[in-house]
Write a protein that holds these residues in place. Sequence first.
Motif, mmCIF file in Angstrom:
data_model
loop_
_atom_site.group_PDB
_atom_site.id
_atom_site.type_symbol
_atom_site.label_atom_id
_atom_site.label_comp_id
_atom_site.label_asym_id
_atom_site.label_seq_id
_atom_site.Cartn_x
_atom_site.Cartn_y
_atom_site.Cartn_z
ATOM 1 N N THR A 184 0.915 -1.198 -0.172
ATOM 2 C CA THR A 184 -0.130 0.008 -0.145
ATOM 3 C C THR A 184 1.110 1.126 -0.097
ATOM 4 O O THR A 184 2.119 1.197 0.229
ATOM 5 C CB THR A 184 -0.785 0.224 1.032
ATOM 6 N N ALA A 185 0.258 2.333 -0.256
ATOM 7 C CA ALA A 185 1.154 3.745 -0.182
ATOM 8 C C ALA A 185 1.785 3.774 1.198
ATOM 9 O O ALA A 185 3.019 4.143 1.354
ATOM 10 C CB ALA A 185 0.039 4.739 -0.293
ATOM 11 N N GLU A 186 1.018 3.463 2.255
ATOM 12 C CA GLU A 186 1.683 3.791 3.501
ATOM 13 C C GLU A 186 2.899 2.425 3.868
ATOM 14 O O GLU A 186 4.080 3.165 4.258
ATOM 15 C CB GLU A 186 0.763 3.172 4.717
ATOM 16 N N GLU A 187 2.751 1.569 3.285
ATOM 17 C CA GLU A 187 3.874 0.428 3.233
ATOM 18 C C GLU A 187 4.730 0.884 2.340
ATOM 19 O O GLU A 187 6.157 0.522 2.777
ATOM 20 C CB GLU A 187 3.223 -0.847 2.951
ATOM 21 N N ARG A 188 4.711 1.532 1.426
ATOM 22 C CA ARG A 188 5.753 1.933 0.525
ATOM 23 C C ARG A 188 6.567 2.964 1.114
ATOM 24 O O ARG A 188 7.801 3.276 0.769
ATOM 25 C CB ARG A 188 5.078 2.310 -0.885
ATOM 26 N N GLU A 189 5.995 3.662 2.191
ATOM 27 C CA GLU A 189 6.842 4.858 2.659
ATOM 28 C C GLU A 189 7.847 4.322 3.649
ATOM 29 O O GLU A 189 8.543 5.055 4.090
ATOM 30 C CB GLU A 189 5.621 5.743 3.338
ATOM 31 N N GLU A 228 7.948 -7.551 9.384
ATOM 32 C CA GLU A 228 8.077 -7.754 10.826
ATOM 33 C C GLU A 228 6.734 -7.770 11.649
ATOM 34 O O GLU A 228 6.843 -8.474 12.457
ATOM 35 C CB GLU A 228 8.894 -6.595 11.240
ATOM 36 N N LYS A 229 5.881 -6.944 11.299
ATOM 37 C CA LYS A 229 4.616 -6.998 12.007
ATOM 38 C C LYS A 229 3.793 -8.217 11.928
ATOM 39 O O LYS A 229 2.957 -8.354 12.642
ATOM 40 C CB LYS A 229 3.763 -5.831 11.517
ATOM 41 N N ARG A 230 3.909 -9.020 11.062
ATOM 42 C CA ARG A 230 3.395 -10.275 10.673
ATOM 43 C C ARG A 230 4.103 -11.442 11.031
ATOM 44 O O ARG A 230 3.676 -12.581 10.844
ATOM 45 C CB ARG A 230 2.866 -10.235 9.286
ATOM 46 N N ARG A 278 3.399 -15.276 -0.277
ATOM 47 C CA ARG A 278 4.384 -14.211 -0.877
ATOM 48 C C ARG A 278 4.953 -13.569 0.305
ATOM 49 O O ARG A 278 4.464 -13.741 1.605
ATOM 50 C CB ARG A 278 3.658 -13.160 -1.716
ATOM 51 N N SER A 279 5.891 -12.811 0.299
ATOM 52 C CA SER A 279 6.597 -12.170 1.228
ATOM 53 C C SER A 279 7.560 -11.324 1.053
ATOM 54 O O SER A 279 7.422 -10.659 -0.038
ATOM 55 C CB SER A 279 7.515 -13.350 1.842
ATOM 56 N N HIS A 280 8.571 -10.987 1.587
ATOM 57 C CA HIS A 280 9.479 -9.978 1.504
ATOM 58 C C HIS A 280 10.318 -10.351 0.252
ATOM 59 O O HIS A 280 11.127 -9.511 -0.346
ATOM 60 C CB HIS A 280 10.427 -9.719 2.772
#
Lengths: 280, 280
Positions: free
Chosen positions: B104-109, B117-119, B131-133
Amino acid sequence: MDAHTWTQTLRVDEGFRLADLDPDAKPGYDHGKARGVADLAARLADLNVLQERLFAESRAGVAKDAVLLVLQAMDSAGKGGIVRHVVGGVDPQGVALAAFKAPTAEEREHDFLWRIEKRLPDPGFIGVFDRSHYEDVLIGRVRELAPPAEIERRYDAINEFEARVAASGTRIVKVMLHISPEEQKTRLMERLDRPDKHWKYNPGDVDERLVWPQYMQAYQTVFDRTSTAAAPWHVIPANAKWYARLAVQELLLAALEDIDPQWPRADFDVESEKKRLAAS
Amino acid sequence: MDAHTWTQTLRVDEGFRLADLDPDAKPGYDHGKARGVADLAARLADLNVLQERLFAESRAGVAKDAVLLVLQAMDSAGKGGIVRHVVGGVDPQGVALAAFKAPTAEEREHDFLWRIEKRLPDPGFIGVFDRSHYEDVLIGRVRELAPPAEIERRYDAINEFEARVAASGTRIVKVMLHISPEEQKTRLMERLDRPDKHWKYNPGDVDERLVWPQYMQAYQTVFDRTSTAAAPWHVIPANAKWYARLAVQELLLAALEDIDPQWPRADFDVESEKKRLAAS
């Protein structure tokens, strides 16, 4: 009896008295355990098709529907078995499970609904709350974890919250699994008898048993105050685990049938995609 | 072949070349589909006992172990089937599933590992990343979604991240499901042929097919750079779905057997609790 009628039978309506409901009863179901277990397995296919359609609709962005199963009960009443044997039959990709424990220090700094809001299921999901915001008017009331005026405030806050969630497209299925104190004693004793079950036993469970009538009164107040048209309660006699599982599955089926999700239409041209794929 | 040996066979070690692995192969398993399906069902009981012990240990606070299954693959390779038929056999209360989509836009920031990490799974859980990093060095590399120096930086960042996660007690099981482009074409065509599968089809899938060799090269680089002792990769030939499911189940079993979780000892006096319960 069809799913809709059965669902009605379990619903908490005006005048419902928990004290009058026999935890050994099997309302709405005339068969025995063997048939009940077979029916649970047989209906799973229906549940899976409906769940996949619901998920598909949300992926395609055509619907905002979701289902939220709220499970409340005294210890050992079988919440875990519902999660394992009813919810566990559904594709995990479409399930969002949240188990609410005693609130953390951070959670206690916020309104009691703060942590709940964050775990609401996204569109397309079947969310399951293993315990919920109702703890805040159950143990919260029995153990006086908040001032009486605050407890009182919460019933209306819950109704407003749930009405908003329901209006956003989430079918809220609230379930109390109703066991007798004698049945609980048997189940807790089994946990003590088996070393592989000791981890499930907590000495606090007996402390809560000692105030059983107060809990039943707190549940009665919950039913009186928060069984609304938008989010009715269902009380399921749960001394027989197989019956409780079948009944919860039926409630989920009824919620999904009410949504009636359909396979979304392709938002691309199928024939030209076939050509493009064939040429790739 | 025992689980440990089989696991070794699938592991990406020095000199592994993806191009040399036949997606139709069934390394480490000498039987056919009927036996494979039966073995999957038979081993599920072992998986469940180990999972419950892992969960029990964490509840009792005696261990910090967890398992993290990282699933990567080209579209239609069978990630969903793994989640449904392997992970889906496990008690949902002990599973934490995270499906990573385009950020998302927030994640891309944030740094690309922020949302990962949060998951991460809590102690006691089997976490699954659908899927993943690794997307950030796969589609990220093939579609040039970040500058080359940034892509380059990520391999070491991933290794450091995973080493830290592994050191904290999480067994990281990284799996690439390896199908052939021909098999993918068959599977995508089936999605186009069936209206109830249209929602699973995305015209972008064909776009990615057209750069298949670039993806295979990006995977090869991932294996060369990030198959570490702390978090090795496993490449599983996946043209035969039954084989891939069985192999992933075996990898999970091996990770759990490595943890070797035990039923925790009671932290209360069992006999006095029995008396207290009997008197309640």
